[in-house]
Design a protein around this motif. Structure first.
Motif, PDB file in Angstrom:
ATOM      1  N   GLY A 350      57.470  37.548  17.487  1.00  0.00           N
ATOM      2  CA  GLY A 350      57.568  36.105  17.333  1.00  0.00           C
ATOM      3  C   GLY A 350      58.725  35.499  18.115  1.00  0.00           C
ATOM      4  N   MET A 351      59.898  36.070  17.965  1.00  0.00           N
ATOM      5  CA  MET A 351      61.061  35.550  18.676  1.00  0.00           C
ATOM      6  C   MET A 351      60.950  35.753  20.176  1.00  0.00           C
ATOM      7  SD  MET A 351      63.404  34.056  16.810  1.00  0.00           S
ATOM      8  CE  MET A 351      64.917  34.304  17.732  1.00  0.00           C
ATOM      9  N   LEU A 352      60.277  36.835  20.584  1.00  0.00           N
ATOM     10  CA  LEU A 352      60.085  37.079  22.013  1.00  0.00           C
ATOM     11  C   LEU A 352      59.251  35.960  22.637  1.00  0.00           C
ATOM     12  CD1 LEU A 352      59.326  40.449  23.706  1.00  0.00           C
ATOM     13  CD2 LEU A 352      57.884  38.490  24.223  1.00  0.00           C
ATOM     14  N   ILE A 353      58.150  35.616  21.985  1.00  0.00           N
ATOM     15  CA  ILE A 353      57.303  34.520  22.475  1.00  0.00           C
ATOM     16  C   ILE A 353      58.088  33.204  22.467  1.00  0.00           C
ATOM     17  CG2 ILE A 353      55.221  33.154  22.026  1.00  0.00           C
ATOM     18  CD1 ILE A 353      54.029  35.687  20.736  1.00  0.00           C
ATOM     19  N   GLY A 354      58.815  32.960  21.378  1.00  0.00           N
ATOM     20  CA  GLY A 354      59.582  31.727  21.260  1.00  0.00           C
ATOM     21  C   GLY A 354      60.668  31.597  22.306  1.00  0.00           C
ATOM     22  N   SER A 355      61.339  32.695  22.633  1.00  0.00           N
ATOM     23  CA  SER A 355      62.409  32.654  23.637  1.00  0.00           C
ATOM     24  C   SER A 355      61.866  32.286  25.006  1.00  0.00           C
ATOM     25  CB  SER A 355      63.118  34.016  23.701  1.00  0.00           C
ATOM     26  OG  SER A 355      63.761  34.311  22.479  1.00  0.00           O
ATOM     27  N   ILE A 356      60.717  32.852  25.356  1.00  0.00           N
ATOM     28  CA  ILE A 356      60.102  32.537  26.647  1.00  0.00           C
ATOM     29  C   ILE A 356      59.640  31.085  26.687  1.00  0.00           C
ATOM     30  CG2 ILE A 356      58.171  33.056  28.177  1.00  0.00           C
ATOM     31  CD1 ILE A 356      58.305  35.949  27.167  1.00  0.00           C
ATOM     32  N   LEU A 357      58.946  30.655  25.621  1.00  0.00           N
ATOM     33  CA  LEU A 357      58.404  29.295  25.584  1.00  0.00           C
ATOM     34  C   LEU A 357      59.508  28.246  25.561  1.00  0.00           C
ATOM     35  CD1 LEU A 357      55.974  27.393  25.328  1.00  0.00           C
ATOM     36  CD2 LEU A 357      56.136  27.650  22.839  1.00  0.00           C
ATOM     37  N   SER A 358      60.547  28.456  24.762  1.00  0.00           N
ATOM     38  CA  SER A 358      61.624  27.467  24.653  1.00  0.00           C
ATOM     39  C   SER A 358      62.325  27.257  25.982  1.00  0.00           C
ATOM     40  CB  SER A 358      62.633  27.888  23.578  1.00  0.00           C
ATOM     41  OG  SER A 358      63.254  29.124  23.909  1.00  0.00           O
ATOM     42  N   GLY A 359      62.514  28.343  26.737  1.00  0.00           N
ATOM     43  CA  GLY A 359      63.146  28.214  28.048  1.00  0.00           C
ATOM     44  C   GLY A 359      62.314  27.374  29.006  1.00  0.00           C
ATOM     45  N   LYS A 360      61.009  27.593  28.979  1.00  0.00           N
ATOM     46  CA  LYS A 360      60.121  26.844  29.871  1.00  0.00           C
ATOM     47  C   LYS A 360      60.060  25.366  29.468  1.00  0.00           C
ATOM     48  CE  LYS A 360      57.203  30.764  31.223  1.00  0.00           C
ATOM     49  NZ  LYS A 360      57.656  30.705  32.634  1.00  0.00           N
ATOM     50  N   ILE A 361      60.028  25.106  28.160  1.00  0.00           N
ATOM     51  CA  ILE A 361      59.996  23.713  27.684  1.00  0.00           C
ATOM     52  C   ILE A 361      61.288  23.002  28.069  1.00  0.00           C
ATOM     53  CG2 ILE A 361      59.964  22.247  25.631  1.00  0.00           C
ATOM     54  CD1 ILE A 361      57.244  23.415  26.334  1.00  0.00           C
ATOM     55  N   TYR A 362      62.424  23.679  27.949  1.00  0.00           N
ATOM     56  CA  TYR A 362      63.707  23.082  28.332  1.00  0.00           C
ATOM     57  C   TYR A 362      63.697  22.724  29.821  1.00  0.00           C
ATOM     58  CZ  TYR A 362      68.697  22.678  29.393  1.00  0.00           C
ATOM     59  OH  TYR A 362      69.913  22.238  29.842  1.00  0.00           O
TER      60      TYR A 362
END
Length: 417
Positions: A350-362
């Motif tokens: 879960g955190m792995l997916i979130g870390s990748i997605l949050s960086g791209k959204i930023y």
């Protein structure tokens, strides 16, 4: 338990989380301000936590539980970790910094289980003795945040001083590394036993997913960690950009809230049950990010504080309640493997997916002039949490008896939800 052992275990917990809280909160700010890193690079840096969470069971299950005393492995890992944090502080760019923090997190994440192992093995009444010792860990995290703000390392305009957070945590890691060798002896519990990869990852608890309610909870647990990654990676960057003074100690209010609500969990659990507790926790995630989206450092400063203080409900009502739910459903035979399985799924996947997605959204919300559209960023995790909440309410059955699964005793399966 003797006073000496109680003191040693309390000091161990304090240092363990002082180390983590000392540098982890400001990591995103440090990378963006000092290395001009992209959001994807910040996400990659926080992703090291997930990699460490995935590797940790192997270090614990294949090494610590079979060959060496827990306190000795704890000491070696923290000594190596201290050197890596110091080396990271000398890095002149993200490319040089990343390998140090990656290896460090692979070494650090197993210590979270090791300190619990050392503590529990010295106790004859863990339910009574563990909480007052474990709370020292939360205080250690809070005190680290206090020092960073008190020393003005997170002061607006003095971003270069944030390098000291790695040196401070590195020093504390070296101290804990040496101190660990004085901790009570905690010999391996499975010495001479054969342990499979499935045992290490807790895969023998996968049968719990045959229970539809638990399956929906499991999926929700993984999904809700995606919004969590946004908070870990960019909350401090956001607070600094909003002009919040002492952003690190301000963010530590979340740990204060966590401590308060942790004490209240038994009271709420009996009166609300699992489904309502989990739903309240997920609702708090939605509200937190909405408050961040519309808050600012001026007239709506209270929204920022509200979003931070909600951390206690976000974490305790969902994750702690989920751990209790998992423990009750698993039965004696699968308790440890079930907890390992859910931890691997949440902090690993879960955190792995979130870390990748949050960086791209930023990255997609940073303008050419350097301005950041924070409202658009925070509404993404708010939306994800809202979808997870709605699906959970529709699919999770709030029943009084859970069907018995293979390996689960009927009396263990009958839990009030």
């Amino acid at each position: 338990m003797t006073f000496t052992n109680r003191f040693k275990l309390s000091a161990m917990m304090f240092l363990e989380f002082f180390i983590w809280g000392g540098w982890f909160v400001n990591l995103g700010t440090y990378l963006i301000k000092n290395f001009k890193s992209s959001g994807s690079e910040v996400g990659a840096a926080y992703l090291t936590q997930s990699i460490g969470a995935i590797v940790a069971p192997f270090i614990i299950g294949l090494i610590a539980d079979r060959f060496f005393s827990a306190q000795k492995i704890l000491g070696v890992l923290h000594l190596l970790g201290g050197l890596l944090l110091w080396r990271a502080s000398t890095s002149e760019g993200f490319t040089a910094f990343y390998p140090n923090i990656l290896i460090y997190m692979i070494l650090y994440m197993p210590t979270l289980a090791l300190v619990n192992s050392v503590a529990f093995r010295q106790m004859d009444n863990p339910q009574k003795q563990f909480p007052p010792i474990r709370v020292l860990g939360t205080l250690g995290w809070i005190f680290a945040g206090f020092l960073v703000s008190w020393l003005s390392w997170d002061k607006l305009g003095s971003e270069a001083a944030l390098v000291n957070t790695f040196k401070m945590s590195g020093t504390a890691s070296l101290i804990l590394g040496l101190f660990s060798f004085t901790l009570p002896a905690t010999p391996p519990v499975k010495k001479g036993q054969q342990v499979s990869v499935g045992d290490v990852l807790g895969l023998d608890a996968i049968g719990l997913l045959k229970n539809k309610s638990y399956l929906f909870f499991f999926i929700a647990s993984v999904a809700i960690c995606i919004p969590l990654a946004f908070y870990y990676g960019f909350a401090n960057v956001f607070l600094q950009d909003a002009g919040v003074k002492g952003s690190t100690i301000t963010q530590s209010l979340g740990q204060v809230s966590e401590t308060v609500f942790m004490i209240c969990i038994p009271f709420f659990f009996v009166r609300l049950g699992v489904k309502k507790m989990l739903a309240i926790g997920m609702s708090a995630w939605v509200l937190r990010y909405v408050l961040f989206a519309y808050g600012n450092g001026d007239t709506n400063y209270w929204m920022l504080l509200g979003g931070i203080v909600l951390h206690g409900i976000c974490y305790d009502f969902f994750f702690v309640t989920g751990q209790i739910y998992t423990d009750n459903l698993a039965g004696e035979k699968f308790k440890s493997s079930a907890q390992g399985f859910i931890t691997l799924a949440t902090y690993g996947v879960g955190m792995l997916i979130g870390s990748i997605l949050s960086g791209k959204i930023y990255d997609s919300n940073v303008g050419s002039d350097g301005s950041i559209q924070w409202q658009s960023i925070w509404l993404v995790p708010a939306g994800i949490a809202a979808v997870v909440l709605v699906l959970f309410l529709l699919l999770f059955r709030d029943k009084k008896h859970v069907e018995t699964q293979p390996g689960v005793d009927a009396e263990d399966a009958e839990i009030v939800l």
